[in-house]
Design an enzyme around this catalytic site. Sequence first.
Site, PDB file in Angstrom:
ATOM      1  N   TYR A 125      -7.518  -2.274   1.739  1.00 42.44           N
ATOM      2  CA  TYR A 125      -7.484  -3.367   2.266  1.00 42.44           C
ATOM      3  C   TYR A 125      -8.784  -3.588   2.468  1.00 42.44           C
ATOM      4  CZ  TYR A 125      -2.541  -3.836   2.616  1.00 42.44           C
ATOM      5  OH  TYR A 125      -1.243  -3.930   2.246  1.00 42.44           O
ATOM      6  N   LYS A 172      -0.483  11.710   1.411  1.00 46.10           N
ATOM      7  CA  LYS A 172      -0.524  12.320  -0.088  1.00 46.10           C
ATOM      8  C   LYS A 172      -1.905  12.915  -0.040  1.00 46.10           C
ATOM      9  CE  LYS A 172       1.381  11.805  -3.759  1.00 46.10           C
ATOM     10  NZ  LYS A 172       2.414  12.740  -4.352  1.00 46.10           N
ATOM     11  N   ASP A 209       5.605  10.383  -0.393  1.00 46.32           N
ATOM     12  CA  ASP A 209       7.185  10.279  -1.453  1.00 46.32           C
ATOM     13  C   ASP A 209       8.187  10.924  -1.395  1.00 46.32           C
ATOM     14  OD1 ASP A 209       5.131  12.942  -1.775  1.00 46.32           O
ATOM     15  OD2 ASP A 209       5.401  12.859  -4.681  1.00 46.32           O
ATOM     16  N   ASP A 233       2.756  -0.648   4.814  1.00 47.23           N
ATOM     17  CA  ASP A 233       2.699  -1.853   4.501  1.00 47.23           C
ATOM     18  C   ASP A 233       4.561  -1.770   3.484  1.00 47.23           C
ATOM     19  OD1 ASP A 233       3.490  -4.570   3.943  1.00 47.23           O
ATOM     20  OD2 ASP A 233       1.815  -4.415   2.308  1.00 47.23           O
TER      21      ASP A 233
END
Length: 345
Positions: A125, A172, A209, A233
């Site tokens: 962002y 991740k 994930d 988000d």
Amino acid sequence: MSAHQVVYLPGDGIGPEVASSARRVLEAADMEFDWIEKPLGLGAFEAHGDALPQDTVDAIRACGVALKGPSTTPIGGGHVSANVRLRKELELFANVRPVKTVPGLETSHGAIDLVIVRENTEDLYAGLENEVAPGVVTSLKVITDRASRRIARFAFDYAKRWERERVTAVHKANIMKLADGLFLDCAREAKEESDAAGGTIGFDDVLVDALCMHLVTNPGRYDVLLLENLYGDIVSDLAAGLIGGLGLAPGGNYGEDCAVFEAIHGSAPDIAGQGIANPIAMILSGAMMCHHLGRPDAYTRIRRGVASVTRDRKDALTPDLGGTGTTEGLTQAIIEGVQAQPQPA
Ligand code: NAI
């Protein structure tokens, strides 16, 4: 009791519809407000050439608290998101999104009671995008030690204040070894600090994930989720879907000096102006604001009032919840539900 000064940002799309519902419900819980209405979003851009006028930012800084309806951000081109700018300008670094099964609304995922704590100021962002050559675009993911440490400490502090049991850092770091690795390290350090201060909050971590798979198979295993901005988000919308949709999930953006309360959902242009938007997420965001303003009694009363309606007034539910009701009808039912609640001790 004196009136609370609060900046009111109706936003656009369904924003004005659901934000005015929230105002009325809050007032039904015996809260007194001095609302200061300011423009933000598409309407502000069209009227003032700026989706986030400086006057709006100044008013929130002066008051310290705002209730905000969603606002539209054009896709691909157009103005920069007023939401992203607002969070950066006011350093609203923590976005808290409680996701809890709503009484009376069945889900296929069992009981859910988790809280998403999303870093709100950096990551992808940052808006640092470049076309480095024709057909080749880069978008920078910015993760800093300062912001990661700050949000991780906030998550442990939140868990302690709200008597939660465990914080799970989501990442991740197997692929983004530096960026997500830093975020994870900061979470681990916050856990050590929490322990050193005598805290008993548990800690673990999960790949984003794998988290998504777990959330749709066994969401009950999670408590407080600590996420970077983009993962936060995306996972928020997924989690909202688990309890019945975006119309049910509230949120609050917190900084050192200011807090802005808004639903997870956007301006829903597909149903704007039809009078069928679900105001519950916005109303529950307002309840969070009451808690922030030092009125946990109003927070509890509003939550109980909403629950009484979702449990016993199916006739009032809006189409997103499988009903045939309207925003106005549901708002009125919730006002009656809130007024019927005894004042919590
Ligand atoms: P959205 O959340 O506005 O809508 C997604 C779907 O959920 C739509 O089908 C919509 O009708 C439904 N929905 C959302 N809220 C609902 C409610 N309260 N009651 C009933 N149905 C509801 O997401 P979308 O379509 O991706 O975004 C629309 C605009 O909102 C975009 O310009 C986006 O940038 C903006 N947005 C603004 C946010 C904010 O102001 N905080 C947050 C998210 C998106």
